[in-house]
Design an enzyme around this catalytic site. Structure first.
Site, PDB file in Angstrom:
ATOM      1  N   TYR A 106      -3.937   0.411  10.953  1.00  0.00           N
ATOM      2  CA  TYR A 106      -3.468  -1.045  10.366  1.00  0.00           C
ATOM      3  C   TYR A 106      -1.907  -1.140  10.802  1.00  0.00           C
ATOM      4  CZ  TYR A 106      -1.941  -4.136   6.763  1.00  0.00           C
ATOM      5  OH  TYR A 106      -1.228  -5.222   5.842  1.00  0.00           O
TER       6      TYR A 106
ATOM      7  N   ASP B 250       3.214   3.128  16.177  1.00  0.00           N
ATOM      8  CA  ASP B 250       3.476   2.505  14.906  1.00  0.00           C
ATOM      9  C   ASP B 250       3.830   3.591  13.984  1.00  0.00           C
ATOM     10  OD1 ASP B 250       3.681   1.246  12.519  1.00  0.00           O
ATOM     11  OD2 ASP B 250       1.944   0.063  12.656  1.00  0.00           O
TER      12      ASP B 250
ATOM     13  N   LYS C 180       9.041   1.475   5.660  1.00  0.00           N
ATOM     14  CA  LYS C 180       8.974   2.331   4.720  1.00  0.00           C
ATOM     15  C   LYS C 180      10.293   3.259   4.310  1.00  0.00           C
ATOM     16  CE  LYS C 180       3.690   2.232   4.834  1.00  0.00           C
ATOM     17  NZ  LYS C 180       3.387   1.784   3.675  1.00  0.00           N
TER      18      LYS C 180
END
Ligand SMILES: Cc1ncc(COP(=O)(O)O)c(C=O)c1O
Length: 473
Positions: A190, A285, A313
């Site tokens: 994702y 990523d 995050k």
């Protein structure tokens, strides 16, 4: 290097734990936090979700599915979500007064524990000066320097507001830099919800079993090629059939969005080699793995340097943030240094920068990653042992403060393997653990996270609850 239990057998690190986390101030808590004094049975007796149910029913009339991000709605585990009132350290409290040991950590950012006292104090100081400047501020320099010093591939960084934005920006940059259009991504990985990435994606797309999303125009995904994770020959074949057209490979260096899946020992090296051979860029990523697997992220942990990296995050310490970075000559293509346009009203926001700076400072203290590795190893070993003892097919693994387990024998190398997991059983396990005061991610296809605030008591209580629930399901 990765620690996988009963799937791909690899030894557990012998790193010495140093339990250096500060005691959590609980003076402002409304609920009792003396977990050891409350038996599991007592807890279950008091467990009610009445207020959560009322609030969620109201929310469903106001917001699609009652949430602002799909997996929160508990669709794949059954029942209704708990509505959270407050968080502190490794624990969360819902609006009915139930207390949980939290292994979601706001989906990753809360690596030093929720609502850390120093982060809160620093935020209060910054807030006195305002909440948003829309102009350069010193805090951006501080966090940028910290990120550049920590992450091997990053010589320059651009801050944005989310991981999705970071992935959108880095993709445009990879295309601008190479002058090529195609990208390779992996099934079950994702990279946020931008159009070009919504092809065989992980996270909520995997959790809800959605096909590739309606509303994404064909033109946006025609250049997105996909391969199974850990499959080098599939990548090689894509390069052969798209010669000179692939701008970049983007991947999660450890997958967290189809559950927790580690790269096989030669996979990341092989991908690095193939990208170089075919003149394509390698993008890690690290929105999830950055500052989580080690201070320098997966690239430091595995010793493989990509060309470009995305972050999110943790570097926002619980406030909205994302970032992308890489070698100077690439990053200088980004406006206004260069012609590749990308911008953001709130990018480099002083509050987000402040929370990020203080989170990274805490992480830099000696013993942080040893603590994460030790408690996470104990946790996953305890769950796997309990599962096997109760007769379940179960496998799992962890690296530092990231973990996962599947209700299947394993090994799990890719999303297809992950889908062999008994998700109905996971749902029953999930609900049982919730009633015992343990909050995991409400999906089989999401990784779990520990924090510096998790204590050995948290881990022992979680394992005790798992032993009980696994016997019952
Ligand atoms: C690896 C990865 N990339 C990108 C994203 C998107 O980040 P955000 O939810 O902040 O947009 C996520 C979110 O979980 C992620 O795990």
């Amino acid at each position: 290097m990765a620690n996988t239990i009963a799937g791909v057998a690899v030894g557990i690190s012998s790193a010495t734990p140093r339990l250096s986390q500060r005691p959590i101030s609980r003076s402002s808590r409304r609920f009792s936090t003396v977990k050891m004094a409350v038996s599991l049975d007592e807890k279950k007796k008091n467990f009610t979700l009445q207020k959560s149910e009322e609030a969620f029913n109201a929310a469903k009339e106001l917001m699609p599915g009652g949430v602002n991000s799909p997996v929160r709605a508990f669709k794949s585990v059954g029942g209704q979500p708990v509505v959270i009132d407050s968080v502190k350290g490794s624990h969360m409290w819902d609006i009915d007064g139930n207390e949980y040991i939290d292994y979601v950590g706001s989906w990753g950012p809360a690596i030093i524990g929720h609502a850390d006292d120093k982060v809160l104090a620093a935020l209060a100081e910054t807030m006195k000066k305002g909440t948003s400047f829309g102009a350069p501020c010193l805090l951006e320099n501080v966090l940028a320097k910290m990120v550049i010093e920590a992450v091997p591939s990053i010589e320059m960084v651009r801050f944005v507001n989310s991981g999705t934005e970071a992935c959108m920006g880095v993709l445009r940059l990879a295309r601008a830099y190479t002058g090529r259009g195609k990208i390779i991504k992996f099934e079950g990985c994702y990279h946020g919800h931008a159009d070009p990435f919504l092809v065989k994606a992980g996270s909520g797309v995997a959790t809800l079993g959605l096909p590739d999303s309606p509303g994404v125009p064909k033109a946006a995904t025609i250049d997105t090629l996909t391969a199974p994770y850990n499959d080098l020959s599939a990548v090689e074949a894509l390069f052969q059939s798209n010669k000179g057209e692939v701008a970049a490979i983007i991947l999660e260096p450890v997958v967290g969005n189809s559950g927790f899946i580690t790269p096989t020992p030669d996979f990341l090296n092989g991908i690095r080699k193939l990208t170089k051979e075919h003149g394509a860029l390698l993008i890690f990523d690290e929105v999830m793995t950055g500052f989580r697997l080690s201070y320098g992220g997966a690239q430091e942990y595995f010793g493989i340097t990509p060309d470009l990296t995305t972050l999110g995050k943790i570097i926002g310490g619980g406030l909205p943030v994302g970032a992308y970075g890489g070698r100077r000559e690439m990053m200088e293509m980004v406006a206004p240094a260069g012609p590749m346009y990308q911008a953001g009203t709130l990018s480099g926001n002083p509050l987000a920068m402040t929370a990020g700076i203080h989170t990274l400072e805490r992480l830099k203290e000696p013993g942080s990653y040893e603590h994460l590795n030790k408690i996470t190893g104990d946790l996953i070993q305890g769950i796997i042992d309990a599962g096997k003892k109760a007769g379940h097919a179960i496998c799992g693994g962890y690296i530092s403060g990231m973990f996962g387990f599947f209700f299947t024998e394993g090994p799990v190398y890719n999303f297809d393997d992950a889908k062999k997991s008994d998700t109905a059983k996971f749902g029953r396990f999930y609900r049982g653990m919730l009633e015992e005061g343990v909050y995991f991610a409400p999906s089989q296809f999401e990784a779990g996270f520990t924090s510096l605030a998790h204590t050995p008591e948290d881990i022992q209580n979680t394992i005790a609850a798992a032993e009980k629930v696994l016997r019952q399901i």
